[in-house]
Design a protein around this motif. Structure first.
Motif, PDB file in Angstrom:
ATOM      1  N   PHE A 170       0.842  -1.360  -0.006  1.00  0.00           N
ATOM      2  CA  PHE A 170      -0.106   0.018  -0.064  1.00  0.00           C
ATOM      3  C   PHE A 170       0.954   1.425   0.150  1.00  0.00           C
ATOM      4  O   PHE A 170       1.783   1.402   0.793  1.00  0.00           O
ATOM      5  N   ASN A 171       0.469   2.262  -0.955  1.00  0.00           N
ATOM      6  CA  ASN A 171       1.413   3.395  -1.236  1.00  0.00           C
ATOM      7  C   ASN A 171       0.375   4.681  -0.985  1.00  0.00           C
ATOM      8  O   ASN A 171      -0.267   4.715  -2.126  1.00  0.00           O
ATOM      9  N   GLN A 182       0.905   7.853  -1.405  1.00  0.00           N
ATOM     10  CA  GLN A 182       1.084   8.936  -2.214  1.00  0.00           C
ATOM     11  C   GLN A 182       0.328   8.989  -3.410  1.00  0.00           C
ATOM     12  O   GLN A 182      -0.148  10.327  -3.585  1.00  0.00           O
ATOM     13  N   PRO A 183       0.137   8.009  -4.107  1.00  0.00           N
ATOM     14  CA  PRO A 183      -0.592   8.203  -5.538  1.00  0.00           C
ATOM     15  C   PRO A 183      -2.174   8.610  -5.069  1.00  0.00           C
ATOM     16  O   PRO A 183      -2.758   9.422  -6.035  1.00  0.00           O
ATOM     17  N   LEU A 184      -2.536   8.515  -3.583  1.00  0.00           N
ATOM     18  CA  LEU A 184      -3.833   8.873  -3.619  1.00  0.00           C
ATOM     19  C   LEU A 184      -3.990  10.425  -3.548  1.00  0.00           C
ATOM     20  O   LEU A 184      -5.099  10.861  -3.549  1.00  0.00           O
ATOM     21  N   LEU A 185      -2.891  10.956  -3.371  1.00  0.00           N
ATOM     22  CA  LEU A 185      -2.830  12.484  -3.507  1.00  0.00           C
ATOM     23  C   LEU A 185      -3.202  12.710  -4.753  1.00  0.00           C
ATOM     24  O   LEU A 185      -3.909  13.822  -4.987  1.00  0.00           O
ATOM     25  N   VAL A 186      -2.738  12.127  -5.845  1.00  0.00           N
ATOM     26  CA  VAL A 186      -3.066  12.433  -7.072  1.00  0.00           C
ATOM     27  C   VAL A 186      -4.491  12.456  -7.335  1.00  0.00           C
ATOM     28  O   VAL A 186      -5.277  12.923  -8.013  1.00  0.00           O
ATOM     29  N   LEU A 219      -4.953   2.545  -8.645  1.00  0.00           N
ATOM     30  CA  LEU A 219      -4.221   1.110  -9.034  1.00  0.00           C
ATOM     31  C   LEU A 219      -2.755   1.145  -8.512  1.00  0.00           C
ATOM     32  O   LEU A 219      -2.205   0.286  -7.969  1.00  0.00           O
ATOM     33  N   ALA A 220      -2.245   2.309  -8.878  1.00  0.00           N
ATOM     34  CA  ALA A 220      -0.735   2.468  -8.295  1.00  0.00           C
ATOM     35  C   ALA A 220      -0.579   2.456  -6.759  1.00  0.00           C
ATOM     36  O   ALA A 220       0.492   2.126  -6.101  1.00  0.00           O
ATOM     37  N   SER A 221      -1.719   3.004  -5.964  1.00  0.00           N
ATOM     38  CA  SER A 221      -1.461   3.053  -4.500  1.00  0.00           C
ATOM     39  C   SER A 221      -1.603   1.536  -3.876  1.00  0.00           C
ATOM     40  O   SER A 221      -1.500   1.362  -2.649  1.00  0.00           O
ATOM     41  N   GLY A 222      -2.240   0.515  -4.487  1.00  0.00           N
ATOM     42  CA  GLY A 222      -2.571  -0.718  -3.849  1.00  0.00           C
ATOM     43  C   GLY A 222      -3.945  -0.702  -3.471  1.00  0.00           C
ATOM     44  O   GLY A 222      -4.359  -1.840  -3.288  1.00  0.00           O
TER      45      GLY A 222
END
Length: 631
Positions: free
Chosen positions: A201-202, A204-208, A242-245
């Motif tokens: 789980f990341n 950071q992409p959720l900020l995007v 997708l990138a965030s997990g």
């Protein structure tokens, strides 16, 4: 206040027929909002195909869905399996359409009031908690107590398809309730996957994603060309999830909940009509395009997207999804191990009993404590059937099996539990629906006024505490309602202060395209205390109910036009009319006018003498207020 209407009351032989103006409009309108029975059958067919294929040739099944697809340019590329493409991309479209419908219901539909909106939310949360606790209790000591996430989710696709197959005929309100519940359930389940079962789980992409979702919110203020902007931002949000997990189907729900929904404004409708008239006078490509664009833009993008995607979801996405996910391999050895496995039985009990107890129990408790309410027709039996159907936890349950359990043998036992629980939940729901729909209490639904008369809500002519009650479900464009209005005037004059007359909306859309607009206009007039005056004007001139005619009537009645126009497009007005329509659907009202005399459906002739006799002869304590509205 004047009498409801003054018109010709000469005898009409057709008035004696209680099935005057018949049509499937109300029920068809409600049911057409969801997947058709054909789509549900395709979903079941896809499920059976997957099971047969996986057990006849498991290797080819796995090989096919593990086929890799690479899309990209230079160093930028995406690598998907066919299975991931279905679950991550196509199902995002499905959840997007579900989110659109729920957004509409919370904005201008059934769930606009807090008291109704809170019930499916509480039911969904309890439907997550209770199964988890039951699983942990039963699987205690197995070493796999941490797999409680397998039992948290209701499969929205199978829930909707199952309801279309085995649910009650008048399932409009039940479908809305279950959809709202399923969306909250999915948001909770996908969040748990991200926080508990996702190793990579990341955040950071959720900020995007947050920036993209903010852009989607503000796109509504762009004057033209909003479609490409919505599409671009939605794709960015999907990639960010997708990138965030976090499972990217959650992106579909998030985007849908931000897409605006509104009632068409009078100016937009008038502009579209003007362009259509111009095209009729000068049929050129330029005017055709302008008229088409104006008509399209007058409808909210939420409703346009629902109608555009619905066929693809029902007939393509859901059947493909079933084939890709339902291929559970079943062997004798696996079944023997599963028969004594606490994991298997923990999943079965948690999904079948836990979901039912969580959803049905919390719904009942919320209603008993008067913390929320359900609409008319959402009876105990229907809520119980829907709660049982929530135990179908197929896709996300199988998905979490792979994340929460590392032992292949235990994974197989868990898959058997998920499959068995889904079959049992579906079967139990079918039995509950069949038993309750044919019980005397449920059979009585169409004969008894389901929503009690409410002086604070209903349009009442006469003393609110009068001993006799006459409720009419009608349509302002219906000629039979026009004739019955004259009859009701005679009844009112004869019974005087002993009678209260109540009007509710049941527009027949297939016959009267302007009927809903007329009903909403009467509600807007009611906000200025002129409901029955506006009703009279609508009945007197049924052939002229275009937007300009509606405004002319409002002006003639001395209404505040600016407020009237604003109220015409308000969520409360649209929800009020639709609430009556859902009531009518629940009581199987397909002909208007339909009358309820002292709370009971009137099936005798509609002449004044018959109505007066029915009203005065029924002196039992049964009154509209004592009907089975929430039974």
């Amino acid at each position: 206040m004047s009498l409801p209407v003054v018109i010709d009351t000469s005898p009409d032989p057709e008035r004696a027929d209680p099935e005057r103006q018949r049509g499937p409009s109300i029920a068809a309108w409600i049911r057409s909002m969801g997947p058709s029975r054909t789509g549900a059958l395709l979903l079941v067919a896809g499920t059976l195909l997957a099971i047969v294929w996986a057990n006849a040739s498991h290797e080819t099944y796995e090989t096919f869905w593990d086929t890799r697809l690479t899309i990209g340019v230079a160093d930028l590329n995406l690598d998907f399996t066919l299975h991931a493409l279905v679950n991550d991309a196509l199902m995002a479209v499905f959840f997007f359409t579900v989110g659109l419908e729920v957004r509409r219901e919370f904005s201008i539909g059934e769930l606009t009031s807090w008291s109704r909106g809170v019930v499916p939310v509480v039911a969904a949360l309890c439907g997550l908690l209770v199964p988890s606790l039951l699983y942990v209790l039963i699987a205690r000591g197995s070493g796999w107590e941490s797999a409680w996430g397998v039992v948290i989710s209701t499969d929205t696709a199978f829930l909707v398809g199952g309801l279309a197959l085995v649910g009650p005929k008048a399932a409009g309100r039940l479908r809305i309730f279950l959809l709202a519940l399923a969306v909250v359930d999915d948001i909770g389940a996908l969040s748990i996957i991200a926080l508990v079962y996702t190793e990579n789980f990341n955040p950071q992409p959720l900020l995007v994603a947050a920036v993209g979702l903010t852009g989607i919110w503000f796109t509504r203020y762009v004057p033209t060309g909003r479609g490409p902007i919505y599409a671009t931002l939605a794709i960015i949000v999907w990639f960010a999830f997708l990138a965030s997990g976090v499972h990217p189907t959650l992106a579909g729900v998030a985007v849908a909940l931000l897409v605006p929904v509104y009632r068409p404004s009078r100016r937009d409708v008038e502009h579209a009509l003007a362009l259509a008239r111009t095209f009729r006078q000068s049929p050129t490509t330029q005017y055709a395009r302008a008229a088409a664009n104006s008509l399209r833009e007058s409808i909210s993008i939420n409703e346009r997207l629902q109608s555009a995607y619905a066929p693809y979801v029902s007939f393509v996405i859901l059947p493909v999804f079933a084939v890709a996910n339902a291929g559970v391999q079943i062997s004798r050895d696996v079944l023997v191990e599963a028969a004594t496995s606490p994991v298997t039985w923990g999943i079965v009990v948690a999904l079948v009993a836990g979901k039912f107890l969580g959803v049905f129990g919390s719904t009942t408790l919320v209603r008993v404590l008067k913390l929320g309410e359900l609409g008319a027709g959402l009876t105990t039996g229907r809520v119980a059937g829907g709660a049982a159907l929530c135990g179908v936890g197929f896709t996300l349950s199988l998905f979490i099996v792979d994340l929460a359990i590392s032992d292949p043998s235990v994974q197989n036992q868990a898959r058997v539990g998920v499959l068995l629980a889904s079959v049992l939940a579906f079967g139990i729901a079918a039995l509950i629906f069949r038993a309750t729909e044919h019980s005397p209490r449920e059979m009585e639904i169409g004969q008894v006024l389901q929503r009690p008369v409410d002086p604070a809500r209903d349009h009442i002519y006469g003393p609110v505490d009068a001993p006799l009650t006459l409720v009419e479900y009608g349509d302002f464009q219906c000629g039979f309602c026009l004739k019955t209005a004259g009859t009701i005037q005679e009844v009112v004059q004869e019974l005087g202060g002993r009678l209260r007359y109540v009007w509710r909306h049941a527009p027949l859309l297939h016959y009267h395209p302007n009927a809903v607009a007329a009903a909403e206009a009467s509600e807007a007039a009611a906000m200025q205390g002129k409901f029955f005056e506006f009703e009279r004007s609508l009945f007197i001139d049924q052939d002229h109910q275009q937007p300009a005619d509606i405004l002319r009537r409002a002006e003639q009645l001395g209404l505040d036009l600016e407020r009237f126009e604003r109220d015409l497009t308000s969520a409360s007005v649209a929800a009020r009319v639709r609430d009556d329509m859902l009531d009518a659907e629940a009581m199987d009202i397909t002909a208007v006018p339909t009358l309820f005399v002292n709370g009971r459906r009137h099936t005798a002739p509609h002449d004044a003498a018959s109505l007066i006799a029915a009203l005065t002869s029924d002196r039992s304590p049964f009154r509209a207020e004592e009907s089975h509205g929430q039974g």
